[in-house]
Write a protein that holds these residues in place. Sequence first.
Motif, PDB file in Angstrom:
ATOM      1  N   HIS A 285      -9.597  64.241  -5.371  1.00 47.70           N
ATOM      2  CA  HIS A 285      -9.714  65.041  -6.589  1.00 47.70           C
ATOM      3  C   HIS A 285      -8.920  64.414  -7.732  1.00 47.70           C
ATOM      4  CE1 HIS A 285     -12.041  68.598  -5.433  1.00 47.70           C
ATOM      5  NE2 HIS A 285     -11.507  68.466  -4.231  1.00 47.70           N
ATOM      6  N   ASP A 286      -7.761  63.871  -7.416  1.00 45.95           N
ATOM      7  CA  ASP A 286      -6.933  63.226  -8.440  1.00 45.95           C
ATOM      8  C   ASP A 286      -7.643  62.001  -9.004  1.00 45.95           C
ATOM      9  OD1 ASP A 286      -4.796  62.665 -10.071  1.00 45.95           O
ATOM     10  OD2 ASP A 286      -3.290  62.830  -8.489  1.00 45.95           O
ATOM     11  N   ILE A 287      -8.253  61.216  -8.125  1.00 43.71           N
ATOM     12  CA  ILE A 287      -9.001  60.034  -8.568  1.00 43.71           C
ATOM     13  C   ILE A 287     -10.201  60.456  -9.417  1.00 43.71           C
ATOM     14  CG2 ILE A 287     -10.441  58.103  -7.794  1.00 43.71           C
ATOM     15  CD1 ILE A 287      -8.640  57.934  -5.314  1.00 43.71           C
ATOM     16  N   LYS A 288     -10.894  61.496  -8.970  1.00 39.03           N
ATOM     17  CA  LYS A 288     -12.051  61.983  -9.722  1.00 39.03           C
ATOM     18  C   LYS A 288     -11.665  62.412 -11.127  1.00 39.03           C
ATOM     19  CE  LYS A 288     -13.362  66.071  -9.726  1.00 39.03           C
ATOM     20  NZ  LYS A 288     -13.273  67.270 -10.595  1.00 39.03           N
ATOM     21  N   ASP A 289     -10.531  63.126 -11.240  1.00 40.89           N
ATOM     22  CA  ASP A 289     -10.084  63.597 -12.551  1.00 40.89           C
ATOM     23  C   ASP A 289      -9.607  62.454 -13.437  1.00 40.89           C
ATOM     24  OD1 ASP A 289     -10.630  66.186 -11.790  1.00 40.89           O
ATOM     25  OD2 ASP A 289      -8.587  66.631 -11.150  1.00 40.89           O
ATOM     26  N   THR A 290      -9.087  61.393 -12.825  1.00 46.07           N
ATOM     27  CA  THR A 290      -8.554  60.252 -13.592  1.00 46.07           C
ATOM     28  C   THR A 290      -9.658  59.295 -14.016  1.00 46.07           C
ATOM     29  OG1 THR A 290      -6.448  60.384 -12.402  1.00 46.07           O
ATOM     30  CG2 THR A 290      -6.930  58.319 -13.557  1.00 46.07           C
ATOM     31  N   LEU A 291     -10.541  58.932 -13.075  1.00 42.35           N
ATOM     32  CA  LEU A 291     -11.579  57.938 -13.347  1.00 42.35           C
ATOM     33  C   LEU A 291     -12.940  58.555 -13.646  1.00 42.35           C
ATOM     34  CD1 LEU A 291     -10.728  55.299 -10.571  1.00 42.35           C
ATOM     35  CD2 LEU A 291      -9.967  55.350 -12.952  1.00 42.35           C
ATOM     36  N   HIS A 292     -13.043  59.889 -13.474  1.00 40.61           N
ATOM     37  CA  HIS A 292     -14.305  60.604 -13.731  1.00 40.61           C
ATOM     38  C   HIS A 292     -15.447  60.056 -12.881  1.00 40.61           C
ATOM     39  CE1 HIS A 292     -12.076  62.290 -17.051  1.00 40.61           C
ATOM     40  NE2 HIS A 292     -11.846  61.085 -17.525  1.00 40.61           N
ATOM     41  N   CYS A 293     -15.121  59.748 -11.625  1.00 43.67           N
ATOM     42  CA  CYS A 293     -16.096  59.213 -10.681  1.00 43.67           C
ATOM     43  C   CYS A 293     -16.187  60.111  -9.449  1.00 43.67           C
ATOM     44  CB  CYS A 293     -15.680  57.806 -10.235  1.00 43.67           C
ATOM     45  SG  CYS A 293     -15.680  56.576 -11.555  1.00 43.67           S
ATOM     46  N   GLY A 294     -17.201  59.877  -8.643  1.00 46.39           N
ATOM     47  CA  GLY A 294     -17.284  60.550  -7.355  1.00 46.39           C
ATOM     48  C   GLY A 294     -16.407  59.834  -6.346  1.00 46.39           C
ATOM     49  N   VAL A 295     -15.984  60.555  -5.321  1.00 47.35           N
ATOM     50  CA  VAL A 295     -15.102  59.978  -4.300  1.00 47.35           C
ATOM     51  C   VAL A 295     -15.556  60.436  -2.916  1.00 47.35           C
ATOM     52  CG1 VAL A 295     -12.720  59.665  -3.526  1.00 47.35           C
ATOM     53  CG2 VAL A 295     -13.187  60.102  -5.949  1.00 47.35           C
ATOM     54  N   GLN A 296     -15.560  59.497  -1.968  1.00 51.66           N
ATOM     55  CA  GLN A 296     -15.887  59.798  -0.581  1.00 51.66           C
ATOM     56  C   GLN A 296     -14.704  59.463   0.314  1.00 51.66           C
ATOM     57  OE1 GLN A 296     -19.222  57.246   0.149  1.00 51.66           O
ATOM     58  NE2 GLN A 296     -20.710  58.720  -0.621  1.00 51.66           N
ATOM     59  N   ILE A 297     -14.537  60.241   1.382  1.00 49.19           N
ATOM     60  CA  ILE A 297     -13.564  59.924   2.427  1.00 49.19           C
ATOM     61  C   ILE A 297     -14.371  59.657   3.686  1.00 49.19           C
ATOM     62  CG2 ILE A 297     -11.609  60.731   3.797  1.00 49.19           C
ATOM     63  CD1 ILE A 297     -11.025  62.686   1.450  1.00 49.19           C
ATOM     64  N   ALA A 298     -14.132  58.515   4.319  1.00 53.99           N
ATOM     65  CA  ALA A 298     -14.880  58.132   5.510  1.00 53.99           C
ATOM     66  C   ALA A 298     -13.939  57.883   6.678  1.00 53.99           C
ATOM     67  CB  ALA A 298     -15.716  56.880   5.241  1.00 53.99           C
ATOM     68  N   LYS A 299     -14.448  58.114   7.870  1.00 53.87           N
ATOM     69  CA  LYS A 299     -13.706  57.848   9.091  1.00 53.87           C
ATOM     70  C   LYS A 299     -14.550  56.969  10.001  1.00 53.87           C
ATOM     71  CE  LYS A 299     -11.328  60.061  12.989  1.00 53.87           C
ATOM     72  NZ  LYS A 299     -11.899  59.164  14.014  1.00 53.87           N
ATOM     73  N   TRP A 300     -13.874  56.121  10.768  1.00 56.61           N
ATOM     74  CA  TRP A 300     -14.578  55.244  11.689  1.00 56.61           C
ATOM     75  C   TRP A 300     -14.903  55.982  12.986  1.00 56.61           C
ATOM     76  CZ3 TRP A 300     -17.124  50.844  11.647  1.00 56.61           C
ATOM     77  CH2 TRP A 300     -17.462  50.258  12.874  1.00 56.61           C
ATOM     78  N   PHE A 301     -16.176  55.932  13.378  1.00 55.39           N
ATOM     79  CA  PHE A 301     -16.626  56.443  14.661  1.00 55.39           C
ATOM     80  C   PHE A 301     -17.283  55.291  15.416  1.00 55.39           C
ATOM     81  CE2 PHE A 301     -16.373  60.219  12.027  1.00 55.39           C
ATOM     82  CZ  PHE A 301     -15.884  61.187  12.889  1.00 55.39           C
ATOM     83  N   THR A 302     -17.621  55.509  16.657  1.00 46.66           N
ATOM     84  CA  THR A 302     -18.185  54.427  17.460  1.00 46.66           C
ATOM     85  C   THR A 302     -19.489  53.887  16.878  1.00 46.66           C
ATOM     86  OG1 THR A 302     -19.259  56.081  18.872  1.00 46.66           O
ATOM     87  CG2 THR A 302     -17.146  55.214  19.622  1.00 46.66           C
ATOM     88  N   GLU A 303     -20.252  54.745  16.188  1.00 44.03           N
ATOM     89  CA  GLU A 303     -21.516  54.290  15.596  1.00 44.03           C
ATOM     90  C   GLU A 303     -21.346  53.724  14.194  1.00 44.03           C
ATOM     91  OE1 GLU A 303     -21.610  58.877  15.218  1.00 44.03           O
ATOM     92  OE2 GLU A 303     -20.610  57.334  16.403  1.00 44.03           O
ATOM     93  N   GLY A 304     -20.111  53.720  13.674  1.00 40.48           N
ATOM     94  CA  GLY A 304     -19.852  53.185  12.346  1.00 40.48           C
ATOM     95  C   GLY A 304     -19.100  54.175  11.471  1.00 40.48           C
ATOM     96  N   PRO A 305     -18.909  53.846  10.190  1.00 42.65           N
ATOM     97  CA  PRO A 305     -18.197  54.755   9.283  1.00 42.65           C
ATOM     98  C   PRO A 305     -19.058  55.938   8.871  1.00 42.65           C
ATOM     99  CG  PRO A 305     -18.898  52.788   8.104  1.00 42.65           C
ATOM    100  CD  PRO A 305     -19.245  52.569   9.543  1.00 42.65           C
ATOM    101  N   ILE A 306     -18.473  57.126   8.926  1.00 42.62           N
ATOM    102  CA  ILE A 306     -19.195  58.350   8.590  1.00 42.62           C
ATOM    103  C   ILE A 306     -18.407  59.123   7.535  1.00 42.62           C
ATOM    104  CG2 ILE A 306     -19.964  60.594   9.479  1.00 42.62           C
ATOM    105  CD1 ILE A 306     -20.589  59.227  12.102  1.00 42.62           C
ATOM    106  N   ILE A 307     -19.108  59.658   6.544  1.00 39.27           N
ATOM    107  CA  ILE A 307     -18.475  60.440   5.485  1.00 39.27           C
ATOM    108  C   ILE A 307     -18.019  61.780   6.061  1.00 39.27           C
ATOM    109  CG2 ILE A 307     -18.771  61.471   3.202  1.00 39.27           C
ATOM    110  CD1 ILE A 307     -18.899  58.393   3.308  1.00 39.27           C
ATOM    111  N   ILE A 308     -16.718  62.082   5.895  1.00 38.96           N
ATOM    112  CA  ILE A 308     -16.194  63.361   6.384  1.00 38.96           C
ATOM    113  C   ILE A 308     -15.797  64.292   5.238  1.00 38.96           C
ATOM    114  CG2 ILE A 308     -15.388  62.362   8.556  1.00 38.96           C
ATOM    115  CD1 ILE A 308     -12.542  62.391   7.373  1.00 38.96           C
TER     116      ILE A 308
END
Length: 277
Positions: A104-127
């Motif tokens: 949220h801080d990055i979004k408010d500063t850069l006015h961009c969307g932000v994703q958080i991803a985690k590594w799973f056995t099948e690859g990175p997944i957006i959480i």
Amino acid sequence: MPAAKSPIDSATTTQKNGVQSLETGLSVLDILIERREPMMLKDIAQALQMHPAKCHRYLVSLIRKDYAQQLADGRYGLGHRVDALSHRAHCPNNLLERLTLIAHDIKDTLHCGVQIAKWFTEGPIIIQSVEPDSAISIITRVGSRMPLSTSATGQLFASYQSDTVIWPLVMAEWRDHETYDDMAQKRQTFSERCANIRTQGYAMVTGDMLKGINAISMPALISSQASHIDDHSTEKHAPIGLEYAITVIGTNEQLPVHKQHDLVAQIRAIAQRYDVM
């Protein structure tokens, strides 16, 4: 003639009765969760004492929402969104909450969307995802698997995982979307790119997934976990099995390539306020 029900009475009745079709669909999902292994349609239907045709309709809906998936051999298993939701419920040390605050801080500063991803056995997944303050949504939904070869998120994770983990997944992507005749050269080019990403500490793609949209992905690490690595150790330059990443997504104007180093510095400064990165 019976008196008409008041809105409050109707709401109470609905709350008590629930939605039977939803409960039935969740029962199908419950079977997949309990077994934790792919199942044939007939076995799912038998476990629920349900006609296979009816069971199949619920599975189709679960697949559309990524709570289930159908494998190549015809069996049904859990979708990516189930793993993402499970992770969010058991995220240690309030890490997801901290990463969400950073997003949220990055979004408010850069006015961009932000994703958080985690590594799973099948690859990175957006959480987790934070939408930008704009009319156009450019955020991939929670539970989506990000491609390793074309997304900033995927390339970052590929750079910090071992070859034995990464290459089978990357080769599977290339078999589906092959653009090079010489696969050996393609692999060499990708390996060099991953090495550069490890050196600079972030990945950036420009329009690779969506024309006019750029993305910067950076490792999300807890300082206390990274600080034990000795400054003279060669292991800090080797793949360390990255688990989380933060990816910022914006237009060419919001994330211009020629300002990528300044943008990365801003993102790191925000993350360091929360003792991450």
